[in-house]
Design a protein around this motif. Structure first.
Motif, PDB file in Angstrom:
ATOM      1  N   LEU A  76      -5.227  -5.210   7.559  1.00 11.90           N
ATOM      2  CA  LEU A  76      -5.545  -3.672   7.773  1.00 11.90           C
ATOM      3  C   LEU A  76      -4.658  -2.778   7.349  1.00 11.90           C
ATOM      4  O   LEU A  76      -3.361  -3.055   7.461  1.00 11.90           O
ATOM      5  CB  LEU A  76      -6.093  -3.413   9.128  1.00 11.90           C
ATOM      6  CG  LEU A  76      -7.196  -4.274   9.748  1.00 11.90           C
ATOM      7  CD1 LEU A  76      -7.262  -3.965  11.339  1.00 11.90           C
ATOM      8  CD2 LEU A  76      -8.523  -4.093   9.219  1.00 11.90           C
ATOM      9  N   ALA A  77      -4.751  -1.827   6.244  1.00 12.58           N
ATOM     10  CA  ALA A  77      -3.818  -0.959   5.947  1.00 12.58           C
ATOM     11  C   ALA A  77      -4.394   0.387   6.329  1.00 12.58           C
ATOM     12  O   ALA A  77      -3.804   0.986   7.117  1.00 12.58           O
ATOM     13  CB  ALA A  77      -3.375  -1.031   4.536  1.00 12.58           C
ATOM     14  N   TRP A  78      -5.283   1.134   5.835  1.00  5.81           N
ATOM     15  CA  TRP A  78      -5.720   2.197   6.034  1.00  5.81           C
ATOM     16  C   TRP A  78      -6.629   2.283   7.403  1.00  5.81           C
ATOM     17  O   TRP A  78      -6.193   3.502   7.938  1.00  5.81           O
ATOM     18  CB  TRP A  78      -6.694   2.787   4.810  1.00  5.81           C
ATOM     19  CG  TRP A  78      -6.269   2.549   3.377  1.00  5.81           C
ATOM     20  CD1 TRP A  78      -6.555   1.772   2.371  1.00  5.81           C
ATOM     21  CD2 TRP A  78      -4.695   3.178   3.024  1.00  5.81           C
ATOM     22  NE1 TRP A  78      -5.622   1.957   1.377  1.00  5.81           N
ATOM     23  CE2 TRP A  78      -4.643   2.492   1.585  1.00  5.81           C
ATOM     24  CE3 TRP A  78      -4.024   4.077   3.375  1.00  5.81           C
ATOM     25  CZ2 TRP A  78      -3.591   3.236   0.929  1.00  5.81           C
ATOM     26  CZ3 TRP A  78      -2.959   4.405   2.679  1.00  5.81           C
ATOM     27  CH2 TRP A  78      -2.569   4.069   1.599  1.00  5.81           C
ATOM     28  N   LYS A  79      -7.155   1.492   7.802  1.00  4.88           N
ATOM     29  CA  LYS A  79      -7.753   1.797   9.045  1.00  4.88           C
ATOM     30  C   LYS A  79      -6.787   2.011  10.184  1.00  4.88           C
ATOM     31  O   LYS A  79      -7.320   2.357  11.181  1.00  4.88           O
ATOM     32  CB  LYS A  79      -8.856   0.429   9.302  1.00  4.88           C
ATOM     33  CG  LYS A  79     -10.182   0.619   8.433  1.00  4.88           C
ATOM     34  CD  LYS A  79     -10.760  -0.668   8.620  1.00  4.88           C
ATOM     35  CE  LYS A  79     -11.971  -0.958   7.390  1.00  4.88           C
ATOM     36  NZ  LYS A  79     -11.241  -1.223   6.154  1.00  4.88           N
ATOM     37  N   VAL A 137       1.173  -3.042   6.396  1.00  2.00           N
ATOM     38  CA  VAL A 137      -0.114  -3.814   6.666  1.00  2.00           C
ATOM     39  C   VAL A 137      -0.050  -4.553   7.885  1.00  2.00           C
ATOM     40  O   VAL A 137       0.873  -5.507   8.099  1.00  2.00           O
ATOM     41  CB  VAL A 137      -0.406  -4.654   5.426  1.00  2.00           C
ATOM     42  CG1 VAL A 137      -1.610  -5.623   5.605  1.00  2.00           C
ATOM     43  CG2 VAL A 137      -0.428  -4.085   3.812  1.00  2.00           C
ATOM     44  N   HIS A 161      -4.874   0.394  -3.002  1.00  2.25           N
ATOM     45  CA  HIS A 161      -3.469  -0.144  -2.885  1.00  2.25           C
ATOM     46  C   HIS A 161      -2.673   1.625  -2.847  1.00  2.25           C
ATOM     47  O   HIS A 161      -1.996   1.275  -1.896  1.00  2.25           O
ATOM     48  CB  HIS A 161      -2.880  -1.070  -3.589  1.00  2.25           C
ATOM     49  CG  HIS A 161      -3.669  -2.457  -3.446  1.00  2.25           C
ATOM     50  ND1 HIS A 161      -3.431  -2.987  -2.533  1.00  2.25           N
ATOM     51  CD2 HIS A 161      -4.437  -3.058  -4.162  1.00  2.25           C
ATOM     52  CE1 HIS A 161      -3.995  -4.139  -2.557  1.00  2.25           C
ATOM     53  NE2 HIS A 161      -4.755  -4.023  -3.605  1.00  2.25           N
ATOM     54  N   ASP A 169      -9.460  -1.127   2.151  1.00  2.85           N
ATOM     55  CA  ASP A 169      -8.277  -1.523   1.993  1.00  2.85           C
ATOM     56  C   ASP A 169      -7.813  -1.989   0.555  1.00  2.85           C
ATOM     57  O   ASP A 169      -6.974  -2.405   0.119  1.00  2.85           O
ATOM     58  CB  ASP A 169      -8.113  -2.677   3.375  1.00  2.85           C
ATOM     59  CG  ASP A 169      -7.810  -2.110   4.379  1.00  2.85           C
ATOM     60  OD1 ASP A 169      -7.043  -0.961   4.575  1.00  2.85           O
ATOM     61  OD2 ASP A 169      -7.952  -2.811   5.474  1.00  2.85           O
ATOM     62  N   ARG A 228      -8.202   6.912   6.726  1.00  3.11           N
ATOM     63  CA  ARG A 228      -8.672   5.848   7.433  1.00  3.11           C
ATOM     64  C   ARG A 228     -10.006   5.206   6.835  1.00  3.11           C
ATOM     65  O   ARG A 228     -10.289   4.173   7.085  1.00  3.11           O
ATOM     66  CB  ARG A 228      -8.908   5.982   8.935  1.00  3.11           C
ATOM     67  CG  ARG A 228      -7.221   6.169   9.608  1.00  3.11           C
ATOM     68  CD  ARG A 228      -7.457   6.461  11.159  1.00  3.11           C
ATOM     69  NE  ARG A 228      -6.218   6.436  11.658  1.00  3.11           N
ATOM     70  CZ  ARG A 228      -6.194   6.955  12.868  1.00  3.11           C
ATOM     71  NH1 ARG A 228      -6.926   7.753  13.586  1.00  3.11           N
ATOM     72  NH2 ARG A 228      -4.802   7.091  13.456  1.00  3.11           N
ATOM     73  N   HIS A 244       0.901  -1.033  -0.013  1.00  2.00           N
ATOM     74  CA  HIS A 244       0.042  -0.099   0.014  1.00  2.00           C
ATOM     75  C   HIS A 244       0.903   1.476   0.147  1.00  2.00           C
ATOM     76  O   HIS A 244       2.011   1.216   0.759  1.00  2.00           O
ATOM     77  CB  HIS A 244      -0.889  -0.149   1.245  1.00  2.00           C
ATOM     78  CG  HIS A 244      -1.976  -0.872   1.103  1.00  2.00           C
ATOM     79  ND1 HIS A 244      -1.904  -2.232   1.059  1.00  2.00           N
ATOM     80  CD2 HIS A 244      -3.553  -0.505   1.153  1.00  2.00           C
ATOM     81  CE1 HIS A 244      -3.199  -2.990   0.951  1.00  2.00           C
ATOM     82  NE2 HIS A 244      -4.110  -1.938   0.876  1.00  2.00           N
TER      83      HIS A 244
END
Length: 179
Positions: free
Chosen positions: A161-164, A153, A112, A109, A105, A7
């Motif tokens: 989870l990446a963005w959260k 990640v 990318h 996800d 957030r 990401h």
């Protein structure tokens, strides 16, 4: 077991803009400020450098200011078939770092690579918050600055989870480029 996929977060400050019309010091005048000829040239050069390095966003989040929209338009095209989703979002205009972070957030996800086109002082403050210690990030972003981050990640109960989970020291500076 989930295999993490890379990401990336791309933070881009708008390119050089004309001053507001004489006597118009309000939000309306600021939102209407177009890029100068040098600003258009700067945006095209930034787009070319992004193509050369393979930085192609899946999602573009852009402030509604004319200068940010024209900066993004100057980056195009990204590649043969790359057609990122573009969202012009009023809440990104001169947004504080916590507002920018909340918006990031909320991204699924499956996205990318996010390109966030915005303003000082929110972008450099967000960059410092995420990365922590990079000396390149000690000041505001100059016009047309692009900071590229690799986002960690986090695996939690078999869900990646990446963005959260974006927060301090979850994004690592890969490149910092000023025009």
């Amino acid at each position: 077991m989930i295999r993490p996929v890379a990401h990336r977060l791309l933070l881009l400050r708008h390119c050089e803009a004309a001053p507001a019309a004489a006597g118009d010091f309000g939000t309306k005048g600021d939102l209407a400020r177009p890029l100068t000829e040098a600003g258009h040239k700067m945006a095209r050069a930034r787009g070319e450098s992004m193509r050369r390095t393979g930085l192609v966003p899946d999602l573009v989040l852009c402030s509604p200011a004319m200068r940010t929209r024209q900066t993004y338009a100057g980056l195009l095209p990204f590649g043969n078939s790359a057609r990122p989703e573009i969202r012009i979002e009023p809440t990104l205009y001169l947004a504080a770092p916590d507002e920018l972070l909340a918006r990031l957030r909320a991204t699924p996800d499956e996205v990318h690579t996010i390109l966030l086109v915005g303003h000082n002082p929110g972008l450099p403050a967000l960059a410092r918050y995420l990365n922590g210690v990079e000396s390149a990030l000690e000041s505001d972003f100059a016009l047309g600055t692009l900071a590229t981050f690799h986002v960690e990640v986090e695996e939690h109960e078999s869900v990646a989870l990446a963005w959260k989970s974006l927060g301090p020291k979850t994004a690592w500076l890969e490149s910092f480029s000023q025009n």
